[in-house]
Write a protein that holds these residues in place. Structure first.
Motif, PDB file in Angstrom:
ATOM      1  N   ASP A 183       0.814  -1.223   0.000  1.00  0.00           N
ATOM      2  CA  ASP A 183       0.000   0.000   0.000  1.00  0.00           C
ATOM      3  C   ASP A 183       0.850   1.276   0.000  1.00  0.00           C
ATOM      4  OD1 ASP A 183      -2.136  -1.651   0.024  1.00  0.00           O
ATOM      5  OD2 ASP A 183      -2.934  -1.043   1.953  1.00  0.00           O
ATOM      6  N   PRO A 184       1.779   1.416  -0.940  1.00  0.00           N
ATOM      7  CA  PRO A 184       2.636   2.602  -0.924  1.00  0.00           C
ATOM      8  C   PRO A 184       1.916   3.851  -1.434  1.00  0.00           C
ATOM      9  CG  PRO A 184       3.138   1.255  -2.830  1.00  0.00           C
ATOM     10  CD  PRO A 184       2.081   0.517  -2.064  1.00  0.00           C
ATOM     11  N   TYR A 185       2.201   4.974  -0.784  1.00  0.00           N
ATOM     12  CA  TYR A 185       1.680   6.260  -1.242  1.00  0.00           C
ATOM     13  C   TYR A 185       2.694   7.343  -0.889  1.00  0.00           C
ATOM     14  CZ  TYR A 185       0.231   7.154   3.636  1.00  0.00           C
ATOM     15  OH  TYR A 185       0.215   7.340   4.993  1.00  0.00           O
ATOM     16  N   ILE A 186       2.466   8.547  -1.381  1.00  0.00           N
ATOM     17  CA  ILE A 186       3.401   9.652  -1.148  1.00  0.00           C
ATOM     18  C   ILE A 186       2.649  10.828  -0.530  1.00  0.00           C
ATOM     19  CG2 ILE A 186       4.837  11.403  -2.293  1.00  0.00           C
ATOM     20  CD1 ILE A 186       5.730   9.246  -4.251  1.00  0.00           C
ATOM     21  N   THR A 187       3.217  11.380   0.539  1.00  0.00           N
ATOM     22  CA  THR A 187       2.697  12.595   1.164  1.00  0.00           C
ATOM     23  C   THR A 187       3.461  13.784   0.606  1.00  0.00           C
ATOM     24  OG1 THR A 187       2.095  11.438   3.201  1.00  0.00           O
ATOM     25  CG2 THR A 187       2.385  13.811   3.347  1.00  0.00           C
ATOM     26  N   VAL A 188       2.742  14.785   0.117  1.00  0.00           N
ATOM     27  CA  VAL A 188       3.359  15.971  -0.487  1.00  0.00           C
ATOM     28  C   VAL A 188       3.079  17.179   0.404  1.00  0.00           C
ATOM     29  CG1 VAL A 188       3.476  17.445  -2.536  1.00  0.00           C
ATOM     30  CG2 VAL A 188       2.987  14.992  -2.778  1.00  0.00           C
ATOM     31  N   SER A 189       4.129  17.888   0.788  1.00  0.00           N
ATOM     32  CA  SER A 189       3.963  19.071   1.625  1.00  0.00           C
ATOM     33  C   SER A 189       4.879  20.192   1.142  1.00  0.00           C
ATOM     34  CB  SER A 189       4.255  18.746   3.096  1.00  0.00           C
ATOM     35  OG  SER A 189       5.536  18.165   3.239  1.00  0.00           O
TER      36      SER A 189
END
Length: 303
Positions: A183-189
């Protein structure tokens, strides 16, 4: 009034606030309110305090959170084939309004969001760093990831004369153990020099597929501020996260960032750094010497 009743009232007020925004066409505000409420409900579902809600009530809250996320996803995807409509969501109001006494079947055939430990930022870094993944998640596993995580991506801002907006297409990330990430995802900030958020934090949906040493995302992230309004020293961070089933929490595996002078139209590859994420960019250590990067494509929009 008991604390549990007060909590239920707060949830109901938040739900009404979100549906009001939704009906007025204020989609960014509606998405934000829905996601905040969904996280609060998920946190309650995962709580070990048995005196607040019964297991059955927690199951209902979990399904309610799923519907909030489904509505958020529908608002973010104009081409959704199976969108969850506002009138569908409004049917759930009696549940959140009367959660302590509601005893009917849930009106939609949905499953609660999977139980996962919710960690405060940086908390996971105090845990064991080893990558303990299930034996069945290696090279022979399926090349696709489940699509149950809708992400929290926001729509593009309205254009302003003389102002520039940035769309970042996250294409893929290279990792030596790409096939083992669940379940990989990326958090963008978007952060200033002191690591303070300048924009709402956004999360991509779970990756679409894997291929050799790459995990493919193929999603677009709209930066929520005109570039001219970002202060000097701003950087855009990308935190790659994946689920650890044995420890039951989502962990940051690595991060990348790009600074203002790297913003220009076209493709770009940026280096990956070891966790913990250093938003102040003081102590950076490359994840690997191998030529593995985060692959992006930038589009600038200017009136």
């Amino acid at each position: 009034m008991s604390d549990v009743s007060k909590t239920g009232q707060k949830w109901h007020a938040s739900f009404r606030k979100g549906t009001d925004f939704d009906s007025w066409g204020q989609l960014v505000e509606a998405i934000d309110e829905y996601q905040i409420l969904a996280r609060q409900l998920q946190k309650e579902v995962q709580s070990s305090n048995l005196h607040d809600f019964t297991e059955e009530q927690k199951k209902t809250l979990g399904k309610f959170a799923t519907c909030l996320e489904m509505r958020s996803a529908a608002l973010q995807c104009t081409q959704s084939q199976e969108e969850f409509k506002l009138e569908d969501l409004k049917k759930l109001e009696p549940i959140i309004k009367n959660i302590l006494t509601y005893n009917k079947d849930f009106p939609f055939d949905v499953q609660p969001v999977p139980l996962r430990k919710i960690l405060a930022p940086g908390e996971e870094e105090n845990l064991d760093f080893e990558e303990d993944l299930d034996a069945g998640t290696g090279a022979g596993s399926t090349p696709s990831f489940p699509s149950r995580v809708p992400g929290t991506l926001l729509p593009r801002l309205p254009s302003e004369p003389g102002m520039t907006l940035l769309t970042l297409a996250i294409e893929k990330i290279g990792l030596k153990d790409a096939g083992q990430c669940i379940d990989p995802y990326i958090t963008v900030s978007v952060k200033d020099l002191n690591g303070i958020d300048l924009n709402p934090v956004q999360e991509t949906p779970v990756a679409t597929r894997k291929e050799d040493t790459y995990i493919h995302f193929s999603v677009e992230v709209e930066i929520q501020k005109h570039l001219e309004k970002l202060p000097k020293g701003t950087a855009i961070f990308f935190e790659f996260k994946h689920y650890k089933p044995k420890k039951r929490f989502t962990s940051t595996k690595c991060f990348a960032f790009m600074e203002m002078d790297e913003i220009k139209p076209g493709p770009i590859v940026i280096e990956l750094y070891k966790k913990p994420t250093d938003f102040k960019r003081k102590k950076l250590n490359l994840l690997t010497k191998k030529p593995l990067y985060l692959h992006l494509n930038q589009t600038l929009h200017k009136d």
